[in-house]
Design a protein around this motif. Structure first.
Motif, mmCIF file in Angstrom:
data_model
loop_
_atom_site.group_PDB
_atom_site.id
_atom_site.type_symbol
_atom_site.label_atom_id
_atom_site.label_comp_id
_atom_site.label_asym_id
_atom_site.label_seq_id
_atom_site.Cartn_x
_atom_site.Cartn_y
_atom_site.Cartn_z
ATOM 1 N N SER B 33 0.839 -1.197 0.000
ATOM 2 C CA SER B 33 0.000 0.000 0.000
ATOM 3 C C SER B 33 0.873 1.246 0.000
ATOM 4 O O SER B 33 2.009 1.199 0.464
ATOM 5 C CB SER B 33 -0.801 0.087 1.304
ATOM 6 O OG SER B 33 -1.611 -1.002 1.483
ATOM 7 N N ASN B 116 0.549 0.293 -4.186
ATOM 8 C CA ASN B 116 -0.740 -0.198 -4.694
ATOM 9 C C ASN B 116 -0.791 -1.677 -4.343
ATOM 10 O O ASN B 116 0.085 -2.440 -4.768
ATOM 11 C CB ASN B 116 -0.794 0.032 -6.210
ATOM 12 C CG ASN B 116 -2.111 -0.405 -6.839
ATOM 13 O OD1 ASN B 116 -2.790 -1.313 -6.360
ATOM 14 N ND2 ASN B 116 -2.464 0.243 -7.929
ATOM 15 N N LEU B 117 -1.787 -2.071 -3.592
ATOM 16 C CA LEU B 117 -1.862 -3.449 -3.107
ATOM 17 C C LEU B 117 -2.631 -4.357 -4.064
ATOM 18 O O LEU B 117 -2.916 -5.501 -3.732
ATOM 19 C CB LEU B 117 -2.515 -3.448 -1.712
ATOM 20 C CG LEU B 117 -2.094 -4.501 -0.692
ATOM 21 C CD1 LEU B 117 -0.613 -4.697 -0.615
ATOM 22 C CD2 LEU B 117 -2.665 -4.175 0.681
ATOM 23 N N VAL B 118 -2.963 -3.847 -5.255
ATOM 24 C CA VAL B 118 -3.735 -4.659 -6.190
ATOM 25 C C VAL B 118 -2.946 -4.890 -7.491
ATOM 26 O O VAL B 118 -2.386 -5.963 -7.723
ATOM 27 C CB VAL B 118 -5.104 -4.016 -6.523
ATOM 28 C CG1 VAL B 118 -5.950 -4.985 -7.329
ATOM 29 C CG2 VAL B 118 -5.839 -3.611 -5.250
ATOM 30 N N CYS B 119 -2.879 -3.880 -8.330
ATOM 31 C CA CYS B 119 -2.452 -4.066 -9.723
ATOM 32 C C CYS B 119 -1.018 -4.569 -9.905
ATOM 33 O O CYS B 119 -0.773 -5.409 -10.786
ATOM 34 C CB CYS B 119 -2.651 -2.769 -10.502
ATOM 35 S SG CYS B 119 -4.193 -1.912 -10.087
ATOM 36 N N ASP B 141 -6.271 -7.604 8.645
ATOM 37 C CA ASP B 141 -7.060 -8.367 7.667
ATOM 38 C C ASP B 141 -6.592 -8.188 6.232
ATOM 39 O O ASP B 141 -7.151 -8.804 5.323
ATOM 40 C CB ASP B 141 -8.541 -7.968 7.774
ATOM 41 C CG ASP B 141 -8.753 -6.487 7.486
ATOM 42 O OD1 ASP B 141 -7.760 -5.708 7.510
ATOM 43 O OD2 ASP B 141 -9.907 -6.089 7.249
ATOM 44 N N LYS B 142 -5.582 -7.373 6.002
ATOM 45 C CA LYS B 142 -5.198 -7.058 4.628
ATOM 46 C C LYS B 142 -4.819 -8.282 3.785
ATOM 47 O O LYS B 142 -5.184 -8.341 2.602
ATOM 48 C CB LYS B 142 -4.076 -6.009 4.597
ATOM 49 C CG LYS B 142 -4.519 -4.636 5.096
ATOM 50 C CD LYS B 142 -5.649 -4.057 4.279
ATOM 51 C CE LYS B 142 -6.333 -2.862 4.955
ATOM 52 N NZ LYS B 142 -7.117 -3.197 6.170
ATOM 53 N N LEU B 144 -6.142 -11.147 3.765
ATOM 54 C CA LEU B 144 -7.390 -11.788 3.327
ATOM 55 C C LEU B 144 -8.120 -10.931 2.311
ATOM 56 O O LEU B 144 -8.803 -11.437 1.428
ATOM 57 C CB LEU B 144 -8.310 -12.037 4.535
ATOM 58 C CG LEU B 144 -7.705 -12.802 5.705
ATOM 59 C CD1 LEU B 144 -8.762 -13.018 6.792
ATOM 60 C CD2 LEU B 144 -7.130 -14.131 5.247
ATOM 61 N N LYS B 145 -7.987 -9.601 2.423
ATOM 62 C CA LYS B 145 -8.736 -8.700 1.547
ATOM 63 C C LYS B 145 -8.022 -8.442 0.220
ATOM 64 O O LYS B 145 -8.648 -8.003 -0.741
ATOM 65 C CB LYS B 145 -9.000 -7.372 2.272
ATOM 66 C CG LYS B 145 -10.052 -7.523 3.368
ATOM 67 C CD LYS B 145 -10.268 -6.243 4.121
ATOM 68 C CE LYS B 145 -10.754 -5.122 3.242
ATOM 69 N NZ LYS B 145 -10.806 -3.847 4.001
ATOM 70 N N TYR B 146 -6.726 -8.683 0.177
ATOM 71 C CA TYR B 146 -5.939 -8.477 -1.048
ATOM 72 C C TYR B 146 -5.160 -9.759 -1.364
ATOM 73 O O TYR B 146 -3.926 -9.751 -1.439
ATOM 74 C CB TYR B 146 -5.005 -7.271 -0.871
ATOM 75 C CG TYR B 146 -5.779 -5.999 -0.611
ATOM 76 C CD1 TYR B 146 -6.160 -5.170 -1.666
ATOM 77 C CD2 TYR B 146 -6.190 -5.648 0.672
ATOM 78 C CE1 TYR B 146 -6.918 -4.030 -1.438
ATOM 79 C CE2 TYR B 146 -6.960 -4.509 0.908
ATOM 80 C CZ TYR B 146 -7.307 -3.708 -0.158
ATOM 81 O OH TYR B 146 -8.064 -2.584 0.060
ATOM 82 N N PRO B 147 -5.875 -10.871 -1.574
ATOM 83 C CA PRO B 147 -5.164 -12.154 -1.708
ATOM 84 C C PRO B 147 -4.193 -12.249 -2.884
ATOM 85 O O PRO B 147 -3.119 -12.835 -2.711
ATOM 86 C CB PRO B 147 -6.298 -13.184 -1.793
ATOM 87 C CG PRO B 147 -7.555 -12.425 -2.018
ATOM 88 C CD PRO B 147 -7.332 -11.036 -1.518
ATOM 89 N N PRO B 148 -4.491 -11.694 -4.077
ATOM 90 C CA PRO B 148 -3.508 -11.897 -5.161
ATOM 91 C C PRO B 148 -2.122 -11.369 -4.795
ATOM 92 O O PRO B 148 -1.103 -12.013 -5.081
ATOM 93 C CB PRO B 148 -4.107 -11.112 -6.343
ATOM 94 C CG PRO B 148 -5.579 -11.047 -6.057
ATOM 95 C CD PRO B 148 -5.680 -10.955 -4.563
#
Lengths: 220, 220
Positions: B33, B116-119, B141-142, B144-148
């Protein structure tokens, strides 16, 4: 292709906007990094707003319904959107989620976007205001490093003020950086833990909801 | 189209990997993040690693060269990639940036990705290891919420441990969530401020760099 996706999203966003206005809803799109405290801030806001504003919440995450469960503790109806690998909410997802909400009596709709300080900035959801959270633990330079997001903000909520001292938060620098990128944005300095700033935020929302109702003949 | 972009990126990433191996470089891709403390952690790591490993750094941001300036304080050569509105680094950007680095004598290359915790999880850069940072202020919980992102991690660095008490960090839950999503990842609990965990991290990197050199006949 990205252009076409955005064009399509913009049209669907305007349709959402018209729908929301017709229902007298003030709609907020909450955006921030993962872990800035969106969910906790929204939960505490909803509690503060009863009985003046009745709120529904739509929350987006890649995976889990943790946030929906946490938000339900506020008493508000909550719909979870699970995006899988998609890094942002789109207007179409919001339109589908709204169908699952009982809008009767609601006058505020809060959309909690996927935690991401980049991509969601490009997607209009049909909101009236964009609320960008910046927690004091993230560093004062974030508005300069993520300008598209902060430029699009109507409101910047500085969150976790209770941790300001522990993490050596530099208030003057943070405010100056926000002003530089988002000179017109309203800024609220808050802590969902201590309640700091929540009364001012509540008054602001009540005023905005009333102003919107008065302006829009379809909104009453 | 996204598929084609990823296929092209994967090929260029393998080319990068071959190039890096031929130069005897251990390459780390740092992801998290915004505001998790990547830049500070990297700066302190580089300082710790001298004289055992000589490090070069490539850093990606949408805007500003703030991070490059902060990283230069470590004494390492630093190249900044400014992505504009692009929410992640791609293999091609890294290949171009490497040309601006004098690799003579370097044995570690650190790439700091866009916050960026996704792309960025979808884009191989040719790295040997992915290092995902999770600060104690972001919430347990991050993973679990951003598994990839977390599923792709070879190492998870928990950062800002000095703030654990102030923000009510739940260590057991955080570690359990990491284990659930990334069971094989090495975990380091660190604070760049107090130095916690940095010696273990340093030993780990030195061992990995030596192991890589021994395995790859082109790497010496």
């Amino acid at each position: 292709m990205r252009r076409a996706i955005l064009d399509k999203n913009d049209r669907l966003a305007e349709r959402n906007r018209g729908f929301f206005h017709a229902r007298g809803l003030l709609v907020l799109n909450f955006l921030s990094s993962p872990g800035s405290g969106k969910t906790t801030f929204i939960r505490e806001s909803v509690r503060k707003l009863v009985p003046d504003l009745k709120t529904g919440v739509i929350v987006g995450d890649l995976a889990t319904d943790n946030d929906a469960q946490r938000l339900r503790a506020s008493g508000a109806p909550v719909v979870q959107i699970t995006t899988g690998t998609v890094c942002h909410l789109e207007a179409e997802m919001v339109a589908r989620a709204v169908k699952q909400l009982d809008l009767t009596g609601l006058n505020l709709l809060i959309i909690e976007n996927v935690g991401n300080l980049v991509c969601p900035a490009s997607y209009d959801l049909g909101e009236d205001m964009r609320i960008v959270l910046l927690s004091v633990t993230e560093g004062e330079d974030k508005p300069l490093k993520y300008p598209p997001m902060f430029q699009s903000a109507d409101v910047v909520v500085i969150s976790k003020m209770d941790l300001a001292q522990a993490c050596g938060y530099d208030r003057e620098t943070a405010l100056a950086n926000i002003r530089r990128v988002a000179p017109a944005a309203r800024v609220f300095e808050t802590s969902a833990k201590t309640g700091q700033g929540l009364d001012a935020w509540r008054e602001f929302l009540i005023q905005r909801q009333q102003a919107q109702k008065a302006l829009d003949p379809l909104g009453a």
